[in-house]
Design a protein around this motif. Structure first.
Motif, PDB file in Angstrom:
ATOM      1  N   VAL A 107       0.844  -1.201   0.000  1.00 37.76           N
ATOM      2  CA  VAL A 107       0.000   0.000   0.000  1.00 37.76           C
ATOM      3  C   VAL A 107       0.879   1.250   0.000  1.00 37.76           C
ATOM      4  CG1 VAL A 107      -1.698   1.334   1.309  1.00 37.76           C
ATOM      5  CG2 VAL A 107      -1.962  -1.139   1.068  1.00 37.76           C
ATOM      6  N   ARG A 108       1.911   1.273   0.859  1.00 40.90           N
ATOM      7  CA  ARG A 108       2.825   2.412   0.926  1.00 40.90           C
ATOM      8  C   ARG A 108       3.427   2.705  -0.449  1.00 40.90           C
ATOM      9  NH1 ARG A 108       8.211   0.843   3.339  1.00 40.90           N
ATOM     10  NH2 ARG A 108       8.179  -0.174   1.311  1.00 40.90           N
ATOM     11  N   ASP A 109       3.897   1.665  -1.135  1.00 40.77           N
ATOM     12  CA  ASP A 109       4.519   1.851  -2.445  1.00 40.77           C
ATOM     13  C   ASP A 109       3.516   2.378  -3.471  1.00 40.77           C
ATOM     14  OD1 ASP A 109       6.845   0.963  -1.290  1.00 40.77           O
ATOM     15  OD2 ASP A 109       6.736  -1.047  -2.170  1.00 40.77           O
ATOM     16  N   ARG A 110       2.284   1.884  -3.428  1.00 41.98           N
ATOM     17  CA  ARG A 110       1.238   2.376  -4.339  1.00 41.98           C
ATOM     18  C   ARG A 110       0.924   3.845  -4.072  1.00 41.98           C
ATOM     19  NH1 ARG A 110      -0.127  -0.270  -8.845  1.00 41.98           N
ATOM     20  NH2 ARG A 110      -0.927  -2.308  -8.418  1.00 41.98           N
ATOM     21  N   LEU A 111       0.871   4.213  -2.803  1.00 35.91           N
ATOM     22  CA  LEU A 111       0.607   5.603  -2.454  1.00 35.91           C
ATOM     23  C   LEU A 111       1.745   6.501  -2.915  1.00 35.91           C
ATOM     24  CD1 LEU A 111      -0.928   5.089   1.091  1.00 35.91           C
ATOM     25  CD2 LEU A 111      -2.135   5.821  -0.976  1.00 35.91           C
ATOM     26  N   LYS A 112       2.985   6.032  -2.780  1.00 35.02           N
ATOM     27  CA  LYS A 112       4.130   6.809  -3.269  1.00 35.02           C
ATOM     28  C   LYS A 112       4.028   7.016  -4.780  1.00 35.02           C
ATOM     29  CE  LYS A 112       7.739   5.638   0.052  1.00 35.02           C
ATOM     30  NZ  LYS A 112       9.030   4.944   0.215  1.00 35.02           N
ATOM     31  N   GLN A 113       3.666   5.950  -5.496  1.00 37.00           N
ATOM     32  CA  GLN A 113       3.541   6.026  -6.957  1.00 37.00           C
ATOM     33  C   GLN A 113       2.464   7.020  -7.376  1.00 37.00           C
ATOM     34  OE1 GLN A 113       2.790   2.008  -8.190  1.00 37.00           O
ATOM     35  NE2 GLN A 113       4.923   1.376  -7.919  1.00 37.00           N
ATOM     36  N   ALA A 114       1.429   7.150  -6.562  1.00 35.69           N
ATOM     37  CA  ALA A 114       0.340   8.068  -6.893  1.00 35.69           C
ATOM     38  C   ALA A 114       0.810   9.518  -6.844  1.00 35.69           C
ATOM     39  CB  ALA A 114      -0.840   7.862  -5.948  1.00 35.69           C
ATOM     40  N   GLY A 115       1.842   9.793  -6.051  1.00 31.55           N
ATOM     41  CA  GLY A 115       2.391  11.134  -5.989  1.00 31.55           C
ATOM     42  C   GLY A 115       1.482  12.168  -5.349  1.00 31.55           C
ATOM     43  N   ARG A 116       0.563  11.718  -4.536  1.00 34.81           N
ATOM     44  CA  ARG A 116      -0.375  12.617  -3.863  1.00 34.81           C
ATOM     45  C   ARG A 116      -0.052  12.661  -2.380  1.00 34.81           C
ATOM     46  NH1 ARG A 116      -5.316  13.456  -6.883  1.00 34.81           N
ATOM     47  NH2 ARG A 116      -5.442  15.069  -5.327  1.00 34.81           N
ATOM     48  N   PRO A 117      -0.392  13.754  -1.688  1.00 36.77           N
ATOM     49  CA  PRO A 117      -0.198  13.794  -0.239  1.00 36.77           C
ATOM     50  C   PRO A 117      -1.047  12.717   0.445  1.00 36.77           C
ATOM     51  CG  PRO A 117      -0.711  15.979  -1.098  1.00 36.77           C
ATOM     52  CD  PRO A 117      -0.919  15.018  -2.219  1.00 36.77           C
ATOM     53  N   VAL A 118      -0.491  12.140   1.502  1.00 34.72           N
ATOM     54  CA  VAL A 118      -1.168  11.060   2.216  1.00 34.72           C
ATOM     55  C   VAL A 118      -1.302  11.429   3.690  1.00 34.72           C
ATOM     56  CG1 VAL A 118      -1.036   8.630   2.906  1.00 34.72           C
ATOM     57  CG2 VAL A 118      -0.248   9.320   0.647  1.00 34.72           C
ATOM     58  N   ILE A 119      -2.482  11.199   4.223  1.00 35.94           N
ATOM     59  CA  ILE A 119      -2.728  11.292   5.660  1.00 35.94           C
ATOM     60  C   ILE A 119      -2.947   9.863   6.136  1.00 35.94           C
ATOM     61  CG2 ILE A 119      -4.326  12.079   7.448  1.00 35.94           C
ATOM     62  CD1 ILE A 119      -4.938  14.476   5.581  1.00 35.94           C
ATOM     63  N   VAL A 120      -2.209   9.471   7.170  1.00 32.38           N
ATOM     64  CA  VAL A 120      -2.368   8.127   7.714  1.00 32.38           C
ATOM     65  C   VAL A 120      -3.187   8.222   8.997  1.00 32.38           C
ATOM     66  CG1 VAL A 120      -1.210   6.068   8.565  1.00 32.38           C
ATOM     67  CG2 VAL A 120      -0.161   7.397   6.726  1.00 32.38           C
ATOM     68  N   ALA A 121      -4.353   7.579   8.994  1.00 33.44           N
ATOM     69  CA  ALA A 121      -5.190   7.486  10.182  1.00 33.44           C
ATOM     70  C   ALA A 121      -4.835   6.184  10.880  1.00 33.44           C
ATOM     71  CB  ALA A 121      -6.665   7.503   9.793  1.00 33.44           C
ATOM     72  N   LEU A 122      -4.289   6.298  12.078  1.00 28.35           N
ATOM     73  CA  LEU A 122      -3.866   5.126  12.851  1.00 28.35           C
ATOM     74  C   LEU A 122      -5.039   4.702  13.729  1.00 28.35           C
ATOM     75  CD1 LEU A 122      -0.449   6.667  13.593  1.00 28.35           C
ATOM     76  CD2 LEU A 122      -0.830   4.667  12.174  1.00 28.35           C
ATOM     77  N   ASN A 123      -5.747   3.680  13.271  1.00 27.81           N
ATOM     78  CA  ASN A 123      -6.988   3.259  13.915  1.00 27.81           C
ATOM     79  C   ASN A 123      -6.746   2.242  15.035  1.00 27.81           C
ATOM     80  OD1 ASN A 123      -9.779   3.236  14.264  1.00 27.81           O
ATOM     81  ND2 ASN A 123     -10.072   1.577  12.801  1.00 27.81           N
ATOM     82  N   LYS A 124      -7.687   2.177  15.949  1.00 22.92           N
ATOM     83  CA  LYS A 124      -7.718   1.251  17.086  1.00 22.92           C
ATOM     84  C   LYS A 124      -6.700   1.616  18.165  1.00 22.92           C
ATOM     85  CE  LYS A 124      -9.653  -2.502  14.438  1.00 22.92           C
ATOM     86  NZ  LYS A 124      -9.607  -3.913  14.092  1.00 22.92           N
ATOM     87  N   ILE A 125      -6.441   2.903  18.339  1.00 21.09           N
ATOM     88  CA  ILE A 125      -5.487   3.303  19.373  1.00 21.09           C
ATOM     89  C   ILE A 125      -5.986   2.969  20.771  1.00 21.09           C
ATOM     90  CG2 ILE A 125      -4.381   5.078  17.974  1.00 21.09           C
ATOM     91  CD1 ILE A 125      -5.997   7.139  19.727  1.00 21.09           C
ATOM     92  N   ASP A 126      -7.277   2.741  20.912  1.00 18.47           N
ATOM     93  CA  ASP A 126      -7.825   2.351  22.216  1.00 18.47           C
ATOM     94  C   ASP A 126      -7.363   0.956  22.632  1.00 18.47           C
ATOM     95  OD1 ASP A 126      -9.710   1.853  19.910  1.00 18.47           O
ATOM     96  OD2 ASP A 126     -10.610   0.532  21.403  1.00 18.47           O
TER      97      ASP A 126
END
Length: 72
Positions: free
Chosen positions: A18-37
């Motif tokens: 997923v990280r590599d695909r997002l890099k290839q897209a060349g768009r800004p990415v926000i990572v939501a880190l879910n289940k922190i509870d």
């Protein structure tokens, strides 16, 4: 783009894909880190640091959908 990442799961090959695909897209990415509870508070900062080393994100946003933390 927003990537919702489950912090209860170890970083693995699927995450790197997923990280590599997002890099290839060349768009800004926000990572939501879910289940922190479900993570002990002392482990949260190291998790944020690990993710920040893995992906150049515009922002890392810790959230808990179950407890509505960080989702407003």
């Amino acid at each position: 783009m927003v990537w919702v990442h489950d912090v209860t799961e170890s970083w693995g090959p699927g995450d790197r894909f997923v990280r590599d695909r997002l890099k290839q897209a060349g768009r800004p990415v926000i990572v939501a880190l879910n289940k922190i509870d479900r993570v002990e508070k002392p482990r949260l900062l190291p998790l944020l640091e690990q993710v920040s080393r893995e992906i150049d994100a515009l922002a890392l946003v810790p959230i808990s959908a179950l407890k509505a933390d960080g989702v407003e």
